[in-house]
Design a protein around this motif. Structure first.
Motif, PDB file in Angstrom:
ATOM      1  N   VAL A  52     -28.665  29.915  97.947  1.00  0.00           N
ATOM      2  CA  VAL A  52     -27.907  30.061  99.179  1.00  0.00           C
ATOM      3  C   VAL A  52     -26.667  29.172  99.236  1.00  0.00           C
ATOM      4  N   GLY A  53     -26.469  28.324  98.241  1.00  0.00           N
ATOM      5  CA  GLY A  53     -25.342  27.395  98.264  1.00  0.00           C
ATOM      6  C   GLY A  53     -25.670  26.176  99.107  1.00  0.00           C
ATOM      7  N   GLU A  54     -24.899  25.137  98.903  1.00  0.00           N
ATOM      8  CA  GLU A  54     -25.203  23.859  99.554  1.00  0.00           C
ATOM      9  C   GLU A  54     -25.065  23.900 101.075  1.00  0.00           C
ATOM     10  N   ASP A  55     -24.032  24.562 101.592  1.00  0.00           N
ATOM     11  CA  ASP A  55     -23.833  24.594 103.047  1.00  0.00           C
ATOM     12  C   ASP A  55     -24.988  25.308 103.754  1.00  0.00           C
ATOM     13  N   LEU A  56     -25.352  26.499 103.249  1.00  0.00           N
ATOM     14  CA  LEU A  56     -26.442  27.246 103.878  1.00  0.00           C
ATOM     15  C   LEU A  56     -27.793  26.571 103.634  1.00  0.00           C
ATOM     16  N   GLN A  57     -27.908  25.842 102.532  1.00  0.00           N
ATOM     17  CA  GLN A  57     -29.136  25.081 102.270  1.00  0.00           C
ATOM     18  C   GLN A  57     -29.331  24.041 103.365  1.00  0.00           C
ATOM     19  N   VAL A  58     -28.279  23.318 103.689  1.00  0.00           N
ATOM     20  CA  VAL A  58     -28.360  22.287 104.730  1.00  0.00           C
ATOM     21  C   VAL A  58     -28.633  22.922 106.092  1.00  0.00           C
ATOM     22  N   GLN A  59     -27.952  24.028 106.391  1.00  0.00           N
ATOM     23  CA  GLN A  59     -28.106  24.685 107.688  1.00  0.00           C
ATOM     24  C   GLN A  59     -29.510  25.250 107.901  1.00  0.00           C
ATOM     25  N   ASN A  60     -30.217  25.574 106.809  1.00  0.00           N
ATOM     26  CA  ASN A  60     -31.519  26.239 106.928  1.00  0.00           C
ATOM     27  C   ASN A  60     -32.688  25.373 106.475  1.00  0.00           C
ATOM     28  N   LYS A  61     -32.453  24.099 106.221  1.00  0.00           N
ATOM     29  CA  LYS A  61     -33.490  23.236 105.640  1.00  0.00           C
ATOM     30  C   LYS A  61     -34.711  23.054 106.536  1.00  0.00           C
ATOM     31  N   ASP A  62     -34.570  23.264 107.823  1.00  0.00           N
ATOM     32  CA  ASP A  62     -35.691  23.060 108.744  1.00  0.00           C
ATOM     33  C   ASP A  62     -36.454  24.336 109.073  1.00  0.00           C
ATOM     34  N   ARG A  63     -36.083  25.441 108.436  1.00  0.00           N
ATOM     35  CA  ARG A  63     -36.827  26.687 108.669  1.00  0.00           C
ATOM     36  C   ARG A  63     -38.214  26.560 108.058  1.00  0.00           C
ATOM     37  N   VAL A  64     -39.149  27.271 108.635  1.00  0.00           N
ATOM     38  CA  VAL A  64     -40.538  27.242 108.176  1.00  0.00           C
ATOM     39  C   VAL A  64     -40.612  27.578 106.685  1.00  0.00           C
ATOM     40  N   GLY A  65     -41.313  26.735 105.944  1.00  0.00           N
ATOM     41  CA  GLY A  65     -41.582  26.986 104.535  1.00  0.00           C
ATOM     42  C   GLY A  65     -40.477  26.589 103.578  1.00  0.00           C
ATOM     43  N   CYS A  66     -39.329  26.164 104.083  1.00  0.00           N
ATOM     44  CA  CYS A  66     -38.188  25.841 103.226  1.00  0.00           C
ATOM     45  C   CYS A  66     -38.322  24.438 102.651  1.00  0.00           C
ATOM     46  N   ARG A  67     -38.067  24.325 101.342  1.00  0.00           N
ATOM     47  CA  ARG A  67     -38.039  23.016 100.690  1.00  0.00           C
ATOM     48  C   ARG A  67     -37.059  23.086  99.522  1.00  0.00           C
TER      49      ARG A  67
END
Length: 114
Positions: A52-67
């Motif tokens: 997802v790229g670094e920006d979207l990784q940071v924006q979505n890091k708190d979604r359920v199951g994301c690591r």
């Protein structure tokens, strides 16, 4: 079974719905979906691997199951793993696959030039 076949079918269906032209490659002990000769999304065991790229990784890091995606002891920038509880719901799976497709045009290809 090296990867979750049911999850692979769901990803295939979503990529097709989005009219993405993709190829499948077995790699890293799982299955990778390549879009425009670039790694886009994949399955490793029961986890979704999302580029997802670094920006979207940071924006979505708190979604359920994301690591962070971590194969070697160091997280890979721009990649995440999403556990089954983060993609069991169809809307959640679509969210992740769509993010991967959104990032794909910006991603660098690792394809070797001849």
């Amino acid at each position: 079974m090296a990867y979750n076949e049911h999850l692979a079918d769901r990803v295939r269906r979503r990529l097709s719905e989005q009219k993405a032209h993709f190829e499948e490659k077995k790699m890293m002990g799982g299955l990778c979906f390549m879009v425009d000769d670039k790694m886009c999304v994949g399955i490793v065991k029961d986890d979704l691997m999302a580029r997802v790229g670094e920006d979207l990784q940071v924006q979505n890091k708190d979604r359920v199951g994301c690591r962070p995606m971590d194969f070697t002891g160091r997280p890979m920038k721009g990649y995440v793993f999403v556990s089954p509880e983060g993609v069991d719901n169809q809307d959640d799976l679509e969210h992740w696959v769509d993010l991967c497709l959104q990032f794909n045009p910006l991603a660098k290809s690792s394809k070797k030039k001849k």
